[in-house]
Design an enzyme around this catalytic site. Structure first.
Site, PDB file in Angstrom:
ATOM      1  N   ASP A 155       0.868  -1.195   0.000  1.00 38.30           N
ATOM      2  CA  ASP A 155       0.000   0.000   0.000  1.00 38.30           C
ATOM      3  C   ASP A 155       0.893   1.230   0.000  1.00 38.30           C
ATOM      4  O   ASP A 155       2.126   1.123  -0.037  1.00 38.30           O
ATOM      5  CB  ASP A 155      -0.945  -0.006   1.226  1.00 38.30           C
ATOM      6  CG  ASP A 155      -2.258   0.746   0.960  1.00 38.30           C
ATOM      7  OD1 ASP A 155      -2.215   1.970   0.697  1.00 38.30           O
ATOM      8  OD2 ASP A 155      -3.319   0.111   1.023  1.00 38.30           O
TER       9      ASP A 155
ATOM     10  N   GLY B 267       4.641   1.256  -1.670  1.00 34.12           N
ATOM     11  CA  GLY B 267       4.879   1.532  -3.081  1.00 34.12           C
ATOM     12  C   GLY B 267       3.658   2.110  -3.746  1.00 34.12           C
ATOM     13  O   GLY B 267       2.687   2.475  -3.072  1.00 34.12           O
ATOM     14  N   ASP B 268       3.740   2.175  -5.062  1.00 31.23           N
ATOM     15  CA  ASP B 268       2.670   2.767  -5.861  1.00 31.23           C
ATOM     16  C   ASP B 268       2.213   1.718  -6.867  1.00 31.23           C
ATOM     17  O   ASP B 268       3.010   1.275  -7.704  1.00 31.23           O
ATOM     18  CB  ASP B 268       3.231   4.012  -6.578  1.00 31.23           C
ATOM     19  CG  ASP B 268       2.186   4.719  -7.410  1.00 31.23           C
ATOM     20  OD1 ASP B 268       1.109   4.133  -7.658  1.00 31.23           O
ATOM     21  OD2 ASP B 268       2.457   5.856  -7.826  1.00 31.23           O
ATOM     22  N   PHE B 269       0.933   1.318  -6.760  1.00 31.84           N
ATOM     23  CA  PHE B 269       0.487   0.227  -7.644  1.00 31.84           C
ATOM     24  C   PHE B 269       0.328   0.656  -9.100  1.00 31.84           C
ATOM     25  O   PHE B 269      -0.011  -0.151  -9.950  1.00 31.84           O
ATOM     26  CB  PHE B 269      -0.738  -0.509  -7.105  1.00 31.84           C
ATOM     27  CG  PHE B 269      -1.943   0.312  -6.728  1.00 31.84           C
ATOM     28  CD1 PHE B 269      -2.397   1.359  -7.493  1.00 31.84           C
ATOM     29  CD2 PHE B 269      -2.673  -0.044  -5.589  1.00 31.84           C
ATOM     30  CE1 PHE B 269      -3.546   2.069  -7.144  1.00 31.84           C
ATOM     31  CE2 PHE B 269      -3.814   0.661  -5.223  1.00 31.84           C
ATOM     32  CZ  PHE B 269      -4.247   1.730  -6.010  1.00 31.84           C
TER      33      PHE B 269
ATOM     34  N   HIS C 127     -12.565  -0.263  -7.824  1.00 29.42           N
ATOM     35  CA  HIS C 127     -13.730   0.637  -7.835  1.00 29.42           C
ATOM     36  C   HIS C 127     -13.347   2.088  -7.511  1.00 29.42           C
ATOM     37  O   HIS C 127     -14.140   2.989  -7.717  1.00 29.42           O
ATOM     38  CB  HIS C 127     -14.841   0.117  -6.900  1.00 29.42           C
ATOM     39  CG  HIS C 127     -14.621   0.356  -5.443  1.00 29.42           C
ATOM     40  ND1 HIS C 127     -15.627   0.269  -4.514  1.00 29.42           N
ATOM     41  CD2 HIS C 127     -13.503   0.659  -4.735  1.00 29.42           C
ATOM     42  CE1 HIS C 127     -15.136   0.529  -3.319  1.00 29.42           C
ATOM     43  NE2 HIS C 127     -13.862   0.760  -3.417  1.00 29.42           N
TER      44      HIS C 127
HETATM   45  C1  LIG Z   1     -10.751   1.478  -0.862  1.00 28.33           C
HETATM   46  S1  LIG Z   1      -9.249   1.099  -0.037  1.00 28.33           S
HETATM   47  C2  LIG Z   1      -9.349  -0.676   0.060  1.00 28.33           C
HETATM   48  C3  LIG Z   1      -8.519  -1.227   1.162  1.00 28.33           C
HETATM   49  C4  LIG Z   1      -8.591  -2.746   1.360  1.00 28.33           C
HETATM   50  N1  LIG Z   1      -8.088  -3.474   0.203  1.00 28.33           N
HETATM   51  C5  LIG Z   1      -9.996  -3.170   1.712  1.00 28.33           C
HETATM   52  O1  LIG Z   1     -10.568  -4.037   1.038  1.00 28.33           O
HETATM   53  O2  LIG Z   1     -10.533  -2.647   2.689  1.00 28.33           O
HETATM   54  C6  LIG Z   1      -8.048   1.378  -1.309  1.00 28.33           C
HETATM   55  C7  LIG Z   1      -6.605   1.229  -0.847  1.00 28.33           C
HETATM   56  O3  LIG Z   1      -5.743   1.537  -1.948  1.00 28.33           O
HETATM   57  C8  LIG Z   1      -4.625   2.230  -1.443  1.00 28.33           C
HETATM   58  N2  LIG Z   1      -3.984   3.000  -2.528  1.00 28.33           N
HETATM   59  C9  LIG Z   1      -4.469   4.097  -3.146  1.00 28.33           C
HETATM   60  N3  LIG Z   1      -3.613   4.516  -4.100  1.00 28.33           N
HETATM   61  C10 LIG Z   1      -2.552   3.659  -4.071  1.00 28.33           C
HETATM   62  C11 LIG Z   1      -1.353   3.563  -4.848  1.00 28.33           C
HETATM   63  N4  LIG Z   1      -1.090   4.424  -5.836  1.00 28.33           N
HETATM   64  N5  LIG Z   1      -0.497   2.540  -4.583  1.00 28.33           N
HETATM   65  C12 LIG Z   1      -0.772   1.652  -3.580  1.00 28.33           C
HETATM   66  N6  LIG Z   1      -1.908   1.686  -2.822  1.00 28.33           N
HETATM   67  C13 LIG Z   1      -2.791   2.687  -3.072  1.00 28.33           C
HETATM   68  C14 LIG Z   1      -5.215   3.111  -0.361  1.00 28.33           C
HETATM   69  O4  LIG Z   1      -4.237   3.604   0.541  1.00 28.33           O
HETATM   70  C15 LIG Z   1      -6.230   2.178   0.285  1.00 28.33           C
HETATM   71  O5  LIG Z   1      -5.670   1.451   1.364  1.00 28.33           O
END
Ligand SMILES: C[S@@+](CC[C@H](N)C(=O)[O-])C[C@H]1O[C@@H](n2cnc3c(N)ncnc32)[C@H](O)[C@@H]1O
Length: 326
Positions: free
Chosen positions: A197, A215-217, A235
């Site tokens: 994350d 990191g950054d996905f 989503h």
């Molecule tokens: C809607 S939350 C879902 C969290 C978890 N998977 C769940 O089911 O509850 C989206 C997650 O994506 C992470 N996120 C957003 N942008 C990101 C990025 N560029 N790289 C990695 N993680 C990211 C956010 O920090 C957050 O924890």
């Protein structure tokens, strides 16, 4: 009898309910009522609140059946209000906090956003959702608490419906606080579990059984795992960015890796699944994301050179959409 006008008037006052619930949680009303009924004066003294306004807030909560107003003037927590307690088996405390503290202001940008095309959150705050959260620990904590509440309801249902026991290594991409990974661990105790994350999110994960990787996905995720989880991540994004996330995952996957996408699937008619439709609106207000139909997910996966190999419904409403390398 309630008329259509009564119904509409109540809907229009929805803004009050969001803040009544948030105020109750912020002040600690549910915990203070957990041991039994209390008067507004008594509660006000303990919680450091103004007694008159607190009485009126409690009456507002009584009108919504979150608390019960007793004949002796004391207030008691109802079965509905008990879900505001932090230790409730199904706690909605984080859900309430995120709506009151984070989503509420953004919703006021909806009209402007409908005319302009940007996400309301960005219109109101001048910054994209996750970047804005990163700069404010209180908002970030409120959002992550809401994710944790929702994930606590979904994670057990996901691993009950979808067999994770065969996996020896799992990367939860955008895994938040790690609730889903902990549910995976209960079924696959020897698996190597990676929580991937943003840096500010993994920094607060304190679980020796999980390897946090920041990191950054949109750039890269750890390569070569048996399984990749993407729970409630796609989503958040429009098709262009959702596809970028899928392509990053695809690049990290071995030919025999599995990708498990956990998402609500939009119903044909809104009334068939109002919760999924409301979640779609949260995505509209906060981000550029949206909920999708199963066919839309299949098309996205296809564009990322993945194929949909399973659609497993769970008792929590979300589906596990299993994909493999084409
Ligand atoms: C809607 S939350 C879902 C969290 C978890 N998977 C769940 O089911 O509850 C989206 C997650 O994506 C992470 N996120 C957003 N942008 C990101 C990025 N560029 N790289 C990695 N993680 C990211 C956010 O920090 C957050 O924890």
């Amino acid at each position: 009898m309630s008329t259509p006008a009564d119904r509409l008037a109540r809907l229009a006052d929805g803004y009050l309910v969001t803040q009544l619930l948030f105020a109750a949680v912020a002040l600690g009303v549910p915990e203070a009522l957990a041991a039994g009924p209390r008067s507004a004066d008594d509660l006000a003294a303990e919680l450091g609140a103004a007694p008159g306004p607190l009485y009126r807030v409690l009456r507002g909560l009584a009108a919504e059946e979150v608390v019960e107003e007793r004949p002796d003037g004391r207030f008691a927590l109802t079965a509905v209000g008990a879900h505001l307690l932090p230790a409730a088996p199904v706690s909605l405390r984080g859900v309430v906090t995120a709506r009151g503290e984070v989503y509420y202001e953004a919703a006021a940008g909806l009209v402007g956003a409908l005319r302009g095309g940007n996400a309301p959150y960005e219109v109101v705050h001048g910054q994209a959702f996750f970047a804005h959260l990163a700069a404010d620990p209180s908002r970030l904590a409120a959002f992550q608490a809401s994710m944790a509440d929702r994930s606590a309801r979904e994670a057990g249902a996901v691993v009950a419906a979808y067999d994770v026991a065969p996996f020896r290594s799992v990367v939860d991409v955008g895994g938040g606080g790690g609730v889903l990974l902990r549910a995976v661990r209960a079924r696959a105790p020897h698996a190597d579990l990676v929580l991937f994350d943003r840096p500010e999110v993994v920094a607060s994960v304190d679980d020796p059984g999980v390897r946090p990787v920041a990191g950054d996905f949109f750039d890269a995720v750890p390569a070569g795992a048996d399984a990749y989880l993407l729970s409630r991540v796609l989503h958040d994004w429009d098709d262009h960015d959702a596809l970028r996330v899928l392509r990053t995952c695809r690049a990290a996957m071995r030919p025999d890796s599995v990708l498990a996408v956990v998402e609500a699937v939009l119903p044909e008619c809104a009334v068939d699944d109002p919760a999924a439709v409301r979640m779609d609106l949260h995505m509209l207000v906060l981000l550029k994301g949206r909920e999708r139909t199963a066919a839309e997910y299949a098309a996205l996966l296809d564009a990322a050179d993945l194929r949909l190999t399973g659609d497993v419904p769970t008792r929590a409403g979300v589906h596990v959409l299993e994909a493999r390398v084409r």
